[in-house]
Scaffold this active site. Sequence first.
Site, mmCIF file in Angstrom:
data_model
loop_
_atom_site.group_PDB
_atom_site.id
_atom_site.type_symbol
_atom_site.label_atom_id
_atom_site.label_comp_id
_atom_site.label_asym_id
_atom_site.label_seq_id
_atom_site.Cartn_x
_atom_site.Cartn_y
_atom_site.Cartn_z
ATOM 1 N N GLY A 97 0.802 -1.218 0.069
ATOM 2 C CA GLY A 97 -0.106 -0.084 -0.008
ATOM 3 C C GLY A 97 0.918 1.250 -0.044
ATOM 4 C CD GLN A 153 3.346 5.794 2.841
ATOM 5 O OE1 GLN A 153 2.693 5.203 2.287
ATOM 6 N NE2 GLN A 153 4.637 5.046 3.130
ATOM 7 C CB CYS A 165 5.677 2.067 7.237
ATOM 8 S SG CYS A 165 5.264 3.869 6.605
ATOM 9 C CG LEU A 166 6.920 1.367 1.222
ATOM 10 C CD1 LEU A 166 6.042 1.794 0.003
ATOM 11 C CD2 LEU A 166 7.946 0.478 0.742
ATOM 12 C CG HIS A 209 -0.206 0.939 7.286
ATOM 13 N ND1 HIS A 209 0.870 0.300 7.967
ATOM 14 C CD2 HIS A 209 0.546 1.712 6.480
ATOM 15 C CE1 HIS A 209 2.068 0.942 7.561
ATOM 16 N NE2 HIS A 209 1.761 1.827 6.778
ATOM 17 C CD GLU A 210 -1.014 2.316 2.980
ATOM 18 O OE1 GLU A 210 -0.531 3.642 2.811
ATOM 19 O OE2 GLU A 210 -0.284 1.492 3.042
ATOM 20 C CG HIS A 262 0.537 6.582 5.863
ATOM 21 N ND1 HIS A 262 1.678 7.018 6.264
ATOM 22 C CD2 HIS A 262 0.835 5.331 5.432
ATOM 23 C CE1 HIS A 262 2.755 6.214 6.508
ATOM 24 N NE2 HIS A 262 2.391 5.044 5.792
HETATM 25 ZN ZN ZN Z 1 2.984 3.195 5.866
#
Ligand code: ZN
Length: 198
Positions: free
Chosen positions: A46, A51, A89-90, A131-132, A135
């Site tokens: 995701g 991000q 997480c990226l 999660h997304e 963000h």
């Molecule tokens: Zn993340």
Amino acid sequence: MAILNIRIIGDPVLRTVADPVTEFGPELAKLVADMTETMEDVDGAGLAAPQVGVSQRVFTYRIGGVEGHIINPVLDNSEDFQPDEVEGCLSIPGLGFPVRRHRRTRVTGVDLHGDPVEVEGEGMLARAFQHETDHLDGILFTDRLEGEDRKTALRAIRNANYDSITEQTTAKRARTVGTSFGSGSAGSGSFGSFGNSQ
Ligand code: ZN
């Protein structure tokens, strides 16, 4: 389409509540296409627009062969929780901890044309949606940790040399631009870049 640069923890955009999308034009279509390509490139599950430095309420997802995007998402979570699973997480490279998430969620929103979308999921899909969407509210998964895990995570973030990781990640990504995206192990359930970074 283009591979976008992923913002790393410490960047204020990750801590900013994103704005609702109001313009459904070619710019939004390009953002969704680029985010999808970037997510595939890093084999992520995701990606949220903050991000990639865009403070708008958009995320893409890719779980178990199901890929899509949601704009202006609203979650309706079940009251009960699923077994904790490790998330990464990226935007926080190299870190993974078990996170508590609601068992099921129904996400409503619109697609890039502004048409209504509704997706219901449980397990990893529900986890990705939570999660997304976090963000988009400036929340990172480490904020959801408690006790020793939280202490360990915050210490790791404090001590991490993210500048050099960012450079490595950017360099690695630069090398993959132009190659085909054949790997696509969708459903790995990784929100981070475990196993393919550093
Ligand atoms: Zn993340």
